[in-house]
Design an enzyme around this catalytic site. Structure first.
Site, short mmCIF file in Angstrom:
data_model
loop_
_atom_site.label_atom_id
_atom_site.label_comp_id
_atom_site.label_asym_id
_atom_site.label_seq_id
_atom_site.Cartn_x
_atom_site.Cartn_y
_atom_site.Cartn_z
N CYS A 71 50.67 -37.31 -56.53
CA CYS A 71 51.61 -36.52 -55.74
C CYS A 71 52.90 -37.15 -55.54
O CYS A 71 53.10 -38.02 -55.23
CB CYS A 71 50.93 -36.20 -54.58
SG CYS A 71 52.08 -35.17 -53.37
N CYS A 80 47.78 -38.55 -47.70
CA CYS A 80 47.07 -39.30 -48.67
C CYS A 80 47.68 -40.85 -48.53
O CYS A 80 48.29 -41.30 -49.41
CB CYS A 80 47.05 -38.81 -49.90
SG CYS A 80 46.15 -36.98 -49.97
N CYS A 159 50.05 -29.33 -53.48
CA CYS A 159 49.31 -30.57 -52.88
C CYS A 159 48.15 -30.65 -53.78
O CYS A 159 47.12 -29.83 -54.02
CB CYS A 159 48.77 -30.12 -51.49
SG CYS A 159 47.79 -31.40 -50.96
N TYR A 313 23.71 -32.57 -32.02
CA TYR A 313 25.07 -32.26 -32.13
C TYR A 313 25.06 -31.62 -33.37
O TYR A 313 25.71 -31.72 -34.36
CB TYR A 313 25.93 -33.60 -32.32
CG TYR A 313 25.56 -34.63 -31.17
CD1 TYR A 313 26.29 -34.63 -30.03
CD2 TYR A 313 24.69 -35.50 -31.39
CE1 TYR A 313 26.27 -35.37 -29.31
CE2 TYR A 313 24.52 -36.55 -30.39
CZ TYR A 313 25.31 -36.53 -29.21
OH TYR A 313 25.22 -37.57 -28.46
N GLU A 334 23.00 -27.68 -30.00
CA GLU A 334 24.22 -27.63 -29.88
C GLU A 334 25.04 -27.07 -28.65
O GLU A 334 24.74 -25.93 -28.37
CB GLU A 334 25.12 -26.94 -31.32
CG GLU A 334 26.44 -26.50 -31.39
CD GLU A 334 27.45 -27.66 -31.39
OE1 GLU A 334 28.41 -27.56 -30.55
OE2 GLU A 334 27.24 -28.83 -32.25
N CYS A 406 31.43 -40.31 -38.72
CA CYS A 406 32.78 -40.26 -39.65
C CYS A 406 33.66 -41.44 -38.82
O CYS A 406 34.75 -41.46 -39.39
CB CYS A 406 33.51 -38.88 -39.33
SG CYS A 406 33.68 -38.52 -37.57
#
Length: 448
Positions: A71, A80, A159, A313, A334, A406
């Protein structure tokens, strides 16, 4: 060392936020756009007591892992951070980030496996959230991504990490908005119409759902006409929605979203299960990499004979649904009612009968029951789990916990706590969900 000093340094390693790390007179300097093994000329931008920040102004001797970014906007766009590093080496660096977190935060010596790469390193991102603004003089609409550490929008026409059709839709919205007197949002003044363009594209069908985030509490005729024009222009667009967000906030979507034309969802297929994904549905942005994670978790579940599973979750119960074939019973918990409603639709769509949905906070739910599960799948937000949630999980789990994270830092913290409670950390498997960034997903398997 002071602000605006220009120095020559060697980059030793990568930080957990994707910046290069150098040392000047023993002091750590975090350097933007720098790769380990680079020799670079830097300019100091900020100095603290124990460390400093700098930007790269010249690469004197490039690392052997430096490549030309795919890019042309990589340096000015904040999306990025690592695109100038070859992909195989990105994976090595991400493994090191996880190892550093496990060692420094968790005091954990369980070997970290090599990351499972993303099946695609271009056009992998299937949820796009594109901020919109407008120039002061020419009133030209800008749409793209923010510069690093700022809210200044880089106007992006191409992109490479998102499907090409998304570029076309964003450019169409950008160019056509003026015809319908749709203005761009001014964040400082809290004025203007269009705040964000949100697109969810499906890998399995090629269809897209477009959502216009509007600084208004209800729709208006020119917006309705604009939505119809977008819908009619692109055959692949299944629907155009509007999300109303009048708050001074960084949160993108408002509390209310409605469909102006077409359908308010797209279908996505993961491990032979079909999901309905709406404008506000949480679903992984890289579905093909997500499928690798779901497959890995299902294989772990399958190691026990017909287990009972708690899916905590749960979101739209993606884990519960994808492992249902390998389980006797799954309970997905949840607290968000809208997610549970979406999960119910998915269960009916796939004719799944052994998954039970519960709209409640995970900790409160566990406190209210006496039963135990063979396996618990934890997939908390970035902040990880509370100690109370981990204690309740231990109290209600017989055999193993599969922890999906994450955030390596909070994962390391929570694994340390579980180990102190007598658990064994069997394995830590990273998965590359966000190519060319410092982010890395992990699945830890914990035995009790």
């Amino acid at each position: 060392m002071k602000i605006n000093d220009e120095l020559t340094v060697n980059i030793e390693k990568l930080s957990n936020l994707g910046t290069g790390i150098a040392r000047v007179d023993g002091q750590v300097v975090f350097v933007e756009n720098a790769c380990p093994q680079d020799e670079v000329k830097i300019k100091i931008t900020k100095v603290n007591k124990n460390f400093a920040y700098a930007k790269t102004i010249e690469v004197l001797k490039p690392s052997p892992h430096r490549v030309k970014p795919v890019c042309p906007m990589q340096k000015v766009c904040g999306a990025c951070q690592l695109q100038f590093i070859d992909y195989d080496y990105q994976l090595i660096l991400k493994k090191q980030i996880v190892e550093d977190a496990m060692r420094s935060i968790g005091n954990i010596d369980t070997p970290v496996n090599s990351p499972i790469p993303s099946p695609q390193t271009k056009a992998f991102r299937h949820k796009i959230q594109c901020p919109v603004s407008q120039t002061k003089v020419s009133k030209r609409i800008l749409a793209g991504y923010y510069k690093p550490q700022s809210h200044e929008i880089v106007n992006i026409k191409y992109c490479p990490i998102q499907p090409e059709i998304c570029d076309k839709i964003i450019d169409f919205v950008r160019c056509k908005a003026e015809e319908f007197n749709i203005s761009g949002y001014n964040e400082k003044k809290h004025t203007g119409d269009l705040r964000h363009i949100v697109i969810r594209s499906s890998v399995s069908t090629g269809k897209l759902l477009v959502t216009l985030v509007i600084n208004a509490s209800k729709t208006f005729e020119r917006l309705n006409d604009f939505a119809k024009t977008i819908f009619n222009e692109f055959d692949a667009v299944t629907g155009v929605c509007v999300s109303y967000n009048t708050k001074k906030t960084n949160i993108i979507l408002g509390n209310k979203t409605e469909c102006l034309i077409g359908q308010d969802f797209v279908y996505e297929t993961i491990l032979d299960k079909t999901f309905k994904i709406g404008a506000s549905t949480f679903f992984q942005v890289n579905p093909q990499s997500a499928e690798n994670i779901f497959k890995y978790v299902k294989e772990e579940v399958s190691k026990l004979n017909n287990p009972t599973v708690l899916d905590a979750y749960a979101g739209i119960a993606a884990f519960g649904i994808t492992v249902s074939d390998a389980a006797e019973k799954v309970i997905s918990v949840e607290e968000n009612n809208a997610s549970i409603e979406k999960a119910q639709e998915v269960l009916q769509l796939n004719k799944i009968t052994n998954v039970e949905l519960c709209a409640e906070d995970t900790t409160k739910y566990l406190k209210s029951i006496k039963r135990k599960f063979d396996i618990t799948i934890l997939d908390p937000p970035r902040k990880g789990c509370t100690k109370e949630a981990l204690d309740e999980t231990l109290r209600h789990t017989k055999s193993k916990i599969i922890y999906v994270s994450c955030n390596p830092a909070t994962l390391a913290r929570d694994l340390k706590y579980l180990r102190e409670k007598g658990c064994i950390i069997e394995s830590i498997q990273p998965f590359d969900m966000f190519c060319h960034t410092y982010h890395i997903e992990n699945v830890a398997v914990i035995s009790l």
